[in-house]
Design a protein around this motif. Structure first.
Motif, mmCIF file in Angstrom:
data_model
loop_
_atom_site.group_PDB
_atom_site.id
_atom_site.type_symbol
_atom_site.label_atom_id
_atom_site.label_comp_id
_atom_site.label_asym_id
_atom_site.label_seq_id
_atom_site.Cartn_x
_atom_site.Cartn_y
_atom_site.Cartn_z
ATOM 1 N N ALA A 104 0.392 -3.201 5.362
ATOM 2 C CA ALA A 104 0.627 -3.565 3.958
ATOM 3 C C ALA A 104 -0.261 -2.733 3.036
ATOM 4 O O ALA A 104 0.175 -2.285 1.967
ATOM 5 C CB ALA A 104 0.375 -5.054 3.747
ATOM 6 N N THR A 105 -1.509 -2.503 3.449
ATOM 7 C CA THR A 105 -2.432 -1.670 2.674
ATOM 8 C C THR A 105 -1.912 -0.239 2.581
ATOM 9 O O THR A 105 -1.947 0.384 1.513
ATOM 10 C CB THR A 105 -3.828 -1.680 3.320
ATOM 11 O OG1 THR A 105 -4.356 -3.007 3.283
ATOM 12 C CG2 THR A 105 -4.785 -0.746 2.596
ATOM 13 N N LEU A 106 -1.406 0.275 3.692
ATOM 14 C CA LEU A 106 -0.896 1.650 3.718
ATOM 15 C C LEU A 106 0.399 1.772 2.925
ATOM 16 O O LEU A 106 0.635 2.783 2.253
ATOM 17 C CB LEU A 106 -0.689 2.101 5.169
ATOM 18 C CG LEU A 106 -1.920 2.005 6.079
ATOM 19 C CD1 LEU A 106 -1.635 2.664 7.421
ATOM 20 C CD2 LEU A 106 -3.140 2.630 5.413
ATOM 21 N N THR A 107 1.240 0.750 2.996
ATOM 22 C CA THR A 107 2.488 0.765 2.216
ATOM 23 C C THR A 107 2.181 0.750 0.728
ATOM 24 O O THR A 107 2.851 1.439 -0.062
ATOM 25 C CB THR A 107 3.368 -0.440 2.590
ATOM 26 O OG1 THR A 107 3.707 -0.371 3.976
ATOM 27 C CG2 THR A 107 4.651 -0.448 1.779
ATOM 28 N N SER A 108 1.180 -0.014 0.333
ATOM 29 C CA SER A 108 0.777 -0.063 -1.075
ATOM 30 C C SER A 108 0.333 1.315 -1.549
ATOM 31 O O SER A 108 0.669 1.748 -2.665
ATOM 32 C CB SER A 108 -0.349 -1.089 -1.248
ATOM 33 O OG SER A 108 -0.806 -1.108 -2.574
#
Length: 294
Positions: A104-108
């Motif tokens: 989720a952090t990387l997608t953000s």
């Protein structure tokens, strides 16, 4: 604590017979010893001790694609590794990131800066290490395409660097991690900056919310798709959407998802999977493989 007396490191927290129900996205009843590790050196130490005692262990990520046994005599190891978060302040050609960082952090980050290639893991509730282990992906592609290098610690506590090539990954699996190996870091690349990526990510998230039971307690897709037919579509055609066994239900939104509606256990899920596999084999002549890890 006696069985872990040799382990005394400030970067290791030991919790005995911990309630692990919330440690899997399916929220199955589960209890076991949890060893939280906050540095690579601490992980090397603990693995050497366990190897000396000839003890096995499970690596526990976000629990998104795994079934936890109700009572485990084998300890769970969970990573909580620090890293230089300023890497994500601006886009760069390559990123060295710990296995415990969330997708989720990387997608953000990909959404903010338009990193082409990173849209493939949109909406997957997993850690980077877990995603690499199973070559996680969506209809947009697989994470293996943006992995350049993987650093692992072997069960003997030794460090190993894996250079990724075209043979390193297959559909929903890796071809280089041996039993007992733990991913601690990976080097990621992307395929340029594309302003359309942000919209692509938003569109895919909207589609997933519309077609998958993301708010329910599931383990993600239960079965791998077969080359001749799709698992969810096949279960749907058989009329098994909504089929229940104890407190488990085949999702009404997507038939390849199994929802935990109550106090379900590992054994309940195994029984439900057995029933579905038998029906799929009977109707389609196909032995579907499970995507979820046992």
């Amino acid at each position: 604590m006696e069985k872990y007396l040799e382990i005394s490191n400030k970067d290791i927290t030991i919790e005995l017979n911990k309630d692990l129900t919330k440690y899997s996205t399916m929220k199955l009843r589960a209890f076991g010893d949890l060893l939280t590790v906050r540095s690579v050196e601490a992980l090397k130490e603990i693995l050497k001790i366990l190897a000396h005692k000839n003890k096995k262990y499970h690596i526990l990520g976000w629990g998104a694609n795994v079934l936890l046994n109700e009572y485990s005599d084998i300890p769970y190891i969970q990573l909580d590794l620090n890293y230089d978060k300023t890497q994500l302040d601006q886009p760069r050609e390559e990123y060295n990131l710990p296995a415990s960082v969330s997708l989720a952090t990387l997608t953000s980050h990909a959404n903010k800066f338009g990193l082409k290639g990173w849209e493939v893991f949109t909406g997957i509730p997993a850690s980077l290490g877990g995603a690499i282990f199973m070559n996680a992906g969506t209809n947009l592609g697989e994470i293996g395409k943006v992995i350049k290098e993987v650093r692992i610690i072997t069960k003997a506590g030794q460090e190993k660097l894996i250079n990724i090539d075209k043979n390193s990954f297959s559909y929903r699996k890796n071809n280089f991690i041996q039993e007992g190996d733990i991913v601690v870091e990976a080097r990621l690349i992307h395929f340029g900056i594309d302003g359309a990526i942000s919209q692509k990510i938003r569109d895919y998230l909207e589609m997933r919310n519309r077609t998958q039971p993301l708010k329910e307690s599931t383990c993600g897709c239960v079965f791998k798709n077969h080359e001749t037919c799709l698992a969810g579509k096949s279960i749907d055609i058989m009329g098994l959407k909504g089929f229940t066994y104890k407190n488990l239900q085949v999702s009404l939104k997507h038939a390849n998802f199994m929802e935990n509606k109550g106090d379900s256990s590992y054994e309940d899920v195994i029984q439900m999977i057995t029933i579905l596999k038998a029906e799929l084999k009977l109707q389609y002549g196909v032995a579907f493989e499970t995507e979820v890890e046992f």
